[in-house]
Design an enzyme around this catalytic site. Structure first.
Site, PDB file in Angstrom:
ATOM      1  N   CYS A 102       0.845  -1.188   0.000  1.00 19.73           N
ATOM      2  CA  CYS A 102       0.000   0.000   0.000  1.00 19.73           C
ATOM      3  C   CYS A 102       0.894   1.257   0.000  1.00 19.73           C
ATOM      4  CB  CYS A 102      -0.952  -0.051   1.197  1.00 19.73           C
ATOM      5  SG  CYS A 102      -2.333   1.098   1.160  1.00 19.73           S
ATOM      6  N   ASN A 103       0.521   2.272   0.766  1.00 17.99           N
ATOM      7  CA  ASN A 103       1.314   3.496   0.757  1.00 17.99           C
ATOM      8  C   ASN A 103       2.575   3.402   1.612  1.00 17.99           C
ATOM      9  OD1 ASN A 103       0.158   3.827   3.335  1.00 17.99           O
ATOM     10  ND2 ASN A 103      -1.501   5.093   2.496  1.00 17.99           N
TER      11      ASN A 103
END
Length: 218
Positions: A102-103
């Site tokens: 993800c981030n």
């Protein structure tokens, strides 16, 4: 293989637990949850904790480093913490694979490991990833030399399965997939901005942008 999964307050549980379950099910990995300080780590849902059994000072090398993501804006804390970034850089010198979910790729970018490289992240963080000098791509798992980035949340499972296949062979990875009964059959075909209704994508995108503009509260 020795796996280090980095934890920090405000983390998304599945970003860390998805890869953990895959590596653990292989029966050939030693997995450690590592944080700046060991102890309870708050989740971004505010509904519970993960536990870091080791501090940065206690884990200085690994075969695989996993940097999970979080709900915006919680990535700002590790992105702006030099001790965390230095630990990631030092670990990267020892790893065979440096990865993010993800981030978490924003944190790798802040550490200077994705400059000019192709990488993925949660679709809501593409603009921010690009602003850090990384080239965003919408692929679910992206490999650039030894750096492997995964898209949003659930894609960490796919990434870990791929790493197991590369390191231990496809048969082992298929066995892990079967053990976990990882056979996605979601009730809706809306798991990416390319498939979800436009109004839904716009609404979720606006919400994530508003969150990203705030300061971490954990």
């Amino acid at each position: 293989m020795k796996i280090a999964i980095m934890l920090y307050d405000g983390i998304t549980a599945l970003d860390a637990i998805g890869p953990y379950e895959v590596f653990s099910a292989s029966l050939k990995c030693e997995v450690k949850f590592v944080a700046k300080e060991k102890g309870l780590i708050k989740l971004d849902s505010s509904m519970g904790y993960l536990h870091a059994d080791y501090s940065f000072s206690e884990v200085t090398s690994a075969d695989v480093l996993v940097v999970p993501g979080c709900c915006p804006p919680n990535y700002k804390t590790p992105m702006n913490d030099e001790e965390t970034l230095n630990w990631i850089r030092q670990m990267d010198k020892t790893t065979k694979w440096t990865t993010s979910v993800c981030n978490g790729s924003l944190i790798l970018s802040a550490a200077g490991l994705l400059k000019g490289k192709l990488a993925t992240t949660h679709w809501g963080s593409f603009d921010l990833l690009k602003s850090l000098g990384t080239i965003p791509t919408s692929e679910r798992v992206v490999r650039q030399d030894k750096i492997v980035t995964a898209a949003g949340v659930s894609s960490g499972i796919d990434m870990a399965l791929q790493l197991v296949a590369w390191e231990m062979g496809e048969d082992v990875s298929k066995g892990v997939q079967l053990i976990l009964e990882y056979d996605p059959q979601p009730p809706f075909d809306a798991g990416s901005p390319k498939k979800a209704p436009t109004l839904l994508v716009e609404g979720i995108g606006k919400m994530l942008q508003e969150l990203a503009e705030k300061e971490p509260i954990v």
